[in-house]
Design an enzyme around this catalytic site. Structure first.
Site, PDB file in Angstrom:
ATOM      1  N   ARG A  15       0.822  -1.224   0.000  1.00  0.00           N
ATOM      2  CA  ARG A  15       0.000   0.000   0.000  1.00  0.00           C
ATOM      3  C   ARG A  15       0.846   1.261   0.000  1.00  0.00           C
ATOM      4  NH1 ARG A  15      -4.274  -1.572   4.373  1.00  0.00           N
ATOM      5  NH2 ARG A  15      -5.678  -2.839   3.133  1.00  0.00           N
TER       6      ARG A  15
ATOM      7  N   LYS B 181       1.525 -17.833   7.619  1.00  0.00           N
ATOM      8  CA  LYS B 181       0.771 -18.090   8.831  1.00  0.00           C
ATOM      9  C   LYS B 181       0.432 -16.772   9.525  1.00  0.00           C
ATOM     10  CE  LYS B 181       2.947 -18.429  12.705  1.00  0.00           C
ATOM     11  NZ  LYS B 181       3.724 -17.284  13.215  1.00  0.00           N
TER      12      LYS B 181
ATOM     13  N   HIS C   4       7.531 -21.811   8.630  1.00  0.00           N
ATOM     14  CA  HIS C   4       8.964 -21.770   8.323  1.00  0.00           C
ATOM     15  C   HIS C   4       9.780 -22.762   9.157  1.00  0.00           C
ATOM     16  CE1 HIS C   4       9.396 -19.035  11.775  1.00  0.00           C
ATOM     17  NE2 HIS C   4      10.681 -19.288  11.728  1.00  0.00           N
TER      18      HIS C   4
ATOM     19  N   LYS D 180      13.608 -25.401   8.448  1.00  0.00           N
ATOM     20  CA  LYS D 180      14.858 -25.411   9.216  1.00  0.00           C
ATOM     21  C   LYS D 180      15.574 -26.746   9.032  1.00  0.00           C
ATOM     22  CE  LYS D 180      13.231 -22.292  12.870  1.00  0.00           C
ATOM     23  NZ  LYS D 180      14.125 -21.150  12.935  1.00  0.00           N
TER      24      LYS D 180
ATOM     25  N   GLU E 204      11.871 -17.879  23.620  1.00  0.00           N
ATOM     26  CA  GLU E 204      12.477 -16.707  22.986  1.00  0.00           C
ATOM     27  C   GLU E 204      12.762 -15.670  24.050  1.00  0.00           C
ATOM     28  OE1 GLU E 204      10.823 -15.769  18.825  1.00  0.00           O
ATOM     29  OE2 GLU E 204       9.065 -16.277  20.006  1.00  0.00           O
TER      30      GLU E 204
ATOM     31  N   ASP F  29       0.341 -17.940  17.613  1.00  0.00           N
ATOM     32  CA  ASP F  29       1.584 -17.540  16.954  1.00  0.00           C
ATOM     33  C   ASP F  29       2.561 -18.719  16.847  1.00  0.00           C
ATOM     34  OD1 ASP F  29       3.424 -15.757  15.790  1.00  0.00           O
ATOM     35  OD2 ASP F  29       4.384 -15.365  17.719  1.00  0.00           O
TER      36      ASP F  29
ATOM     37  N   HIS G 175       4.223 -23.967  14.565  1.00  0.00           N
ATOM     38  CA  HIS G 175       5.580 -24.491  14.773  1.00  0.00           C
ATOM     39  C   HIS G 175       5.600 -25.655  15.778  1.00  0.00           C
ATOM     40  CE1 HIS G 175       6.324 -20.903  12.641  1.00  0.00           C
ATOM     41  NE2 HIS G 175       6.595 -20.104  13.638  1.00  0.00           N
TER      42      HIS G 175
ATOM     43  N   LYS H 213       7.527 -15.760  25.145  1.00  0.00           N
ATOM     44  CA  LYS H 213       8.350 -14.588  24.836  1.00  0.00           C
ATOM     45  C   LYS H 213       8.982 -14.104  26.135  1.00  0.00           C
ATOM     46  CE  LYS H 213       6.842 -13.622  20.483  1.00  0.00           C
ATOM     47  NZ  LYS H 213       7.772 -13.843  19.360  1.00  0.00           N
TER      48      LYS H 213
HETATM   49  C1  BG6 Z   1       7.266 -16.532  13.910  1.00  0.00           C
HETATM   50  C2  BG6 Z   1       6.490 -15.839  15.002  1.00  0.00           C
HETATM   51  O1  BG6 Z   1       6.436 -17.401  13.208  1.00  0.00           O
HETATM   52  O2  BG6 Z   1       8.327 -17.260  14.472  1.00  0.00           O
HETATM   53  C3  BG6 Z   1       7.404 -14.961  15.840  1.00  0.00           C
HETATM   54  O3  BG6 Z   1       5.447 -15.068  14.431  1.00  0.00           O
HETATM   55  C4  BG6 Z   1       8.593 -15.737  16.325  1.00  0.00           C
HETATM   56  O4  BG6 Z   1       6.690 -14.403  16.932  1.00  0.00           O
HETATM   57  C5  BG6 Z   1       9.265 -16.471  15.179  1.00  0.00           C
HETATM   58  O5  BG6 Z   1       9.501 -14.829  16.929  1.00  0.00           O
HETATM   59  C6  BG6 Z   1      10.342 -17.387  15.679  1.00  0.00           C
HETATM   60  O6  BG6 Z   1      11.042 -17.911  14.592  1.00  0.00           O
HETATM   61  P1  BG6 Z   1      12.538 -18.407  14.726  1.00  0.00           P
HETATM   62  O7  BG6 Z   1      12.863 -18.939  13.382  1.00  0.00           O
HETATM   63  O8  BG6 Z   1      13.345 -17.223  15.130  1.00  0.00           O
HETATM   64  O9  BG6 Z   1      12.506 -19.449  15.803  1.00  0.00           O
END
Ligand code: BG6
Length: 478
Positions: free
Chosen positions: A38, A141, A171, A175, A209, A228, A233, A329
């Site tokens: 945008r 996602k 993602h 990995k 994290e 999230d 994941h 987090k």
């Molecule tokens: C993302 C989340 O999918 O994955 C984030 O939205 C998170 O909140 C991230 O920090 C973590 O990914 P990675 O590859 O750093 O473990």
């Protein structure tokens, strides 16, 4: 074509990944990218921004000639997807790129946009499908917000695209260490015979994290840790740990096995799901605000930044074997691990000191950081007595392979261009994941936990410890 081209993901992950592919000559010379967003930007401004993103986030050194090759194929379109007129700009950019680069009409549409924006884009894309080459759609996602919305979204996307053209991204599957989980299990003869309820006491999966929400309040307030991380994941890690051996590495063979596991997953009840939210605290000595003080978060927010749960996989292999999962987090450190804790040796033939017992063997898959696999075994401390101590047999990627690990997005973008969906989530898979999450959050509407309930930089709420203590166990690495 990347929708959401001015966003965070494009700059932090997508362009650095494309650059890494270009750097290794893995992109065809005809490759080009149309960025759509945008924001008002000229093509030159877009190029500059993407170059800055690559310089900041790419894992390789910046090389002018590599960048030029990528930059030549860039286009930018300012568009509001709700506006049909903007669609003409998109079509024009695509036609221009087709003519200039000879793309043969092959297209990947990358939807790096919030869930609410997906539907209008898919409707537009669906209407103008007819091109000479193939078309594929990557959807970021979270795919929906719950089972119901995910079903609706699947219906919309599938009314225009075949399942083989839809690439729902998670993602974590890109990995290296996560893919290696399959090789570890199915490329070795020694693990599989003991990979079951007879030998495994329990499994612990941790995605911790130290980062906070990094200015993503509008997204995170809707998602929370459960949508999230857990929905995607975390449940993927559960599925890869628990699945049966697929007959081959074909997309459907692998995904069929994962879906079977997900169908068998359940939590034994609300008291086995713990949620938390961080308050102010310290991360590596630096003072950080609590979640409710983060910009854009409401001061009485009930969004969870931490989830721990006990899950069961109800099948012959795993019945009654707990899978404990936790994610949060602002925990003390960044760590993603899968720990398979085996049952203790049944009887120690040695005399142990009072209060001592043999430690169980643990196979620890370090997804990140310090990628590798280690096996904790008991060993005799050299000397006269019979003192026993746990030691580790380690495989470290850094030591065994002298190449850097690719970023997940490199693998996934390339797989999509090659038409391989093995590392992407299928419609039924994503729905099963939502069914698990829906069941976990249903009781949350009834009670209001006392938030915040852990200080940033600590290992989260006491209730998470109690979750394991009730079963006579404890979290690893505390
Ligand atoms: C993302 C989340 O999918 O994955 C984030 O939205 C998170 O909140 C991230 O920090 C973590 O990914 P990675 O590859 O750093 O473990």
């Amino acid at each position: 074509m990347i929708f959401g081209a001015s966003g965070d993901l494009t700059q932090r992950k997508l362009f650095p990944a494309l650059y890494a592919l270009a750097y290794r000559n893995l992109l065809p010379p005809q490759f080009g990218v149309v960025g759509v967003a945008r924001s008002d930007m000229t093509l030159d401004e877009f190029r500059e921004r993407m170059q800055a993103a690559v310089e900041e986030h790419a894992r390789d050194e910046f090389r002018e000639n590599v960048w030029e090759q990528l930059a030549d194929g860039l286009r930018y379109v300012r568009a509001d997807l709700a506006d049909a007129e903007d669609d003409e700009g998109i079509v024009a950019a695509l036609n221009d790129l087709d003519a200039a680069r000879g793309t043969g009409g092959n297209r990947v549409y990358y939807l790096a946009v919030p869930p609410s924006a997906i539907e209008p884009i898919v409707l537009q894309l669906g209407r103008r499908r007819a091109t000479g080459g193939w078309t594929r759609v990557i959807v970021e996602k979270p795919f929906g917000h719950d089972l119901e919305s995910a079903r609706q979204l699947n219906e919309v996307v599938r009314s225009y695209f075949d399942e083989s053209e839809i690439f729902r991204i998670d993602h974590y599957l890109g990995k290296e260490t996560v893919q290696n989980m399959l090789v570890l299990r199915f490329g070795n003869g020694i693990f599989e015979p003991i990979w079951n309820r007879q030998f495994v006491d329990h499994v612990q999966i941790t995605v911790s994290e130290s980062l906070g929400i990094e200015g993503r309040a509008s997204f995170y307030e809707q998602a929370g840790a459960i949508r999230d991380i857990v929905q995607n994941h975390m449940l993927q890690l559960v599925a890869l740990t628990a699945m049966e051996p697929p007959i081959d590495f074909d997309a459907d063979s692998v995904r069929n096995e994962k879906v079977k596991v997900l169908r068998a997953v359940h939590t034994p009840g609300p008291k086995h799901v713990v949620r938390g939210q961080y308050g102010p605290g310290y991360i590596e000595g630096d003072e950080v605000p609590g979640y409710r003080e983060e910009p854009g978060v409401t001061p009485d927010s009930m969004t969870e930044t931490y989830v721990a749960a006990k899950l069961y996989v109800d099948n012959w292999r795993w019945a009654d074997t707990p899978f404990y999962i936790r994610t949060g987090k602002r925990l003390p450190r960044r760590e993603t691990t899968i720990a398979i804790q085996f049952k203790r040796a049944p009887h120690p033939p040695f005399e142990l000191d009072a209060g001592e017992e043999l430690r169980p063997n643990v196979l620890l898959v370090h997804v990140q950081p310090d990628e590798g696999v280690s096996l904790a075994i008991s060993a005799k401390v050299p000397g006269q007595g019979m003192t026993i101590r746990p030691v580790h047999m380690d495989f470290l990627y850094g030591g065994a392979f002298r190449v850097g690990l690719p970023e997940a997005y490199e693998r996934l973008i390339l797989d999509c261009m090659l038409g391989d969906a093995t590392l992407f989530t299928r419609a039924d898979e994503v729905e099963e994941q939502w069914a698990i999450v829906d069941a976990m959050v249903a009781p949350w509407k009834r009670d209001r936990p006392h938030f915040p309930n852990y200080a940033a930089g600590t290992w989260a709420p006491a209730a998470a410890d109690e979750l394991l203590q009730r079963d006579g166990r404890s979290w690893r690495g505390r």
